[in-house]
Write a protein that holds these residues in place. Structure first.
Motif, PDB file in Angstrom:
ATOM      1  N   TYR A   6      53.997  49.205  52.376  1.00  0.00           N
ATOM      2  CA  TYR A   6      53.492  49.549  51.050  1.00  0.00           C
ATOM      3  C   TYR A   6      52.514  48.742  50.434  1.00  0.00           C
ATOM      4  CZ  TYR A   6      53.138  51.180  46.149  1.00  0.00           C
ATOM      5  OH  TYR A   6      52.725  51.556  44.862  1.00  0.00           O
ATOM      6  N   LEU A 284      60.761  49.583  46.731  1.00  0.00           N
ATOM      7  CA  LEU A 284      59.244  49.251  46.509  1.00  0.00           C
ATOM      8  C   LEU A 284      59.577  49.226  44.797  1.00  0.00           C
ATOM      9  CD1 LEU A 284      57.110  52.640  47.887  1.00  0.00           C
ATOM     10  CD2 LEU A 284      57.759  50.219  48.976  1.00  0.00           C
ATOM     11  N   TRP A 286      57.447  50.384  42.493  1.00  0.00           N
ATOM     12  CA  TRP A 286      56.378  51.548  42.203  1.00  0.00           C
ATOM     13  C   TRP A 286      56.652  52.101  40.728  1.00  0.00           C
ATOM     14  CZ3 TRP A 286      56.655  57.114  43.048  1.00  0.00           C
ATOM     15  CH2 TRP A 286      55.365  57.801  43.007  1.00  0.00           C
TER      16      TRP A 286
END
Length: 385
Positions: A6, A284, A286
């Motif tokens: 990612y 992640l 995120w």
């Protein structure tokens, strides 16, 4: 499909499909798009940036969701290994004329080629050095220029070796003993015995723990790197993606058919996804409310309209490598950090956050750092906060 990783900068998960096509998956919209094709080999750097080698030997790096070719870099044969590094470097392992070679590639610099011994290759996060395990010890090579390697003798070949995320520590396992070395002086920082033979070392990407795989059984040994001590044994199976440590310090692992999150401090189960052990997992940092690429585009548009580009300066150094490493650490923490090169011989490399559309936004970002900062317009000297 094979997942590369990612990229927070692009807000994309990158993967290679069976047809050799590099695909970007947008987490915000769930849409996928073709990024590049004719991929023979690919890897991702420490921030998730993809590096690709095409079937014709040409090399490219993905920048802002688009492949950028490296005109000076081309391979004469298929690589046997790739390691994506920081500062736009790609480390390539090749077999040529009966020799094992390490090539250091970048967009604008000549290729550095050097012969290396047999053994597992472990690269530092930012590509400035590689560590190779041999029968008699550990060998470290510089990657950006050819110079004599450093050798550290060991009584036996280590069963597992790893570098810390900052690359300042080397972790070497010999049977059940874990030794922590200071990389630049080779001082023994600590020697600790674990419950059994150590088969694999997986560092926490945020530098808090080591996850150790025992040679037998389905379990994880948790090692605290701040205190250099064994903490606990956690149940869980090992694979390419899990176990891992999330941004909040949780240990994510498979337990039977489930995926569980275990708090690193209390060792209690915080969450469980039932029946999800067969899926591929990525941990992640995120924030779906603030896609990184969209924010960058909005900031650039706003600053262009305002006619004033504001940055938050957090550090300045005459050492470019140090400044780049510091900026990458800030990026890992979710900040829009970069390095501004000197505009005069007396000026250093400035580590900055931004750009920001208004002084209020810049000052708010600086205050969240919890350390001294300066707000300035590009092309002007930093002002007092």
């Amino acid at each position: 499909a094979r997942v590369l990783g990612y990229s927070e900068e692009d807000d994309q998960i990158y993967l290679i499909n069976p047809n050799g096509v590099l695909v970007g998956l947008d987490l915000g919209t769930g849409r996928s798009r073709k990024v590049d094709s004719s991929i023979a080999a690919a890897t991702a750097g420490p921030t998730g940036t993809p590096f690709v080698v095409h079937t014709d030997g040409s090399v490219a790096m993905v920048e802002h969701r688009n492949p950028v070719a490296w005109p000076t870099a081309k391979l004469s044969q298929a690589p046997t290994g790739l390691v994506g590094a920081g500062r736009g470097m790609l480390l390539v392992e090749m077999r040529a004329r009966g020799k094992r070679e390490l090539l250091t590639l970048s967009a604008n610099r000549p290729t550095v080629t050097q012969e290396i011994p047999e053994g597992r290759v472990i690269a530092s996060s930012w590509g400035d050095a590689v560590l190779i395990t041999t029968d008699s010890g550990l060998v470290t090579f510089a990657t950006t220029k050819v110079q004599p390697p450093n050798f550290h003798a060991l009584r036996t070949r280590p069963t597992a070796v790893a570098l810390s995320p900052s690359s300042h520590r080397i972790y070497a396992a010999q049977d059940r003993r874990l030794t922590v070395y200071e990389r630049f002086r080779w001082d023994d920082v600590a020697r600790r015995d674990l419950p059994g033979t150590i088969a694999e070392i997986r560092p926490d990407p945020f530098g808090r723990y080591l996850l150790l795989r025992p040679a037998a059984g389905d379990s994880i040994w948790l090692f605290d790197v701040s205190t250099n001590r064994y903490v606990a044994t956690i149940g869980g199976t090992w694979s390419e993606d899990l176990p891992t440590v999330a941004a909040d310090g949780s240990i994510i692992t498979r337990q039977r058919s489930d995926v569980v999150a275990i708090a690193g401090d209390s060792l209690t189960t915080q969450g469980r996804v039932r029946g999800a052990a067969g899926d591929r997992w990525l941990a992640l940092a995120w924030d779906p409310r603030r896609p990184a690429l969209q924010l960058a585009e909005q900031a650039e548009e706003a600053t262009e309209n305002a006619g004033d580009i504001l940055y938050v300066q957090v550090s300045v150094s005459q050492n470019e490598a140090w400044a780049q490493d510091y900026a990458q650490d800030l990026k890992k923490a979710g900040m829009n950090a970069s390095v501004l090169p000197p505009s005069s011989p007396d000026e250093g490399y400035r580590v900055v956050l931004g750009p920001y559309p208004a002084r209020e936004a810049a000052e708010d970002a600086g205050r969240r750092l919890g350390r001294p900062f300066w707000v300035f317009s590009r092309g002007q000297a930093p002002s007092t906060p």
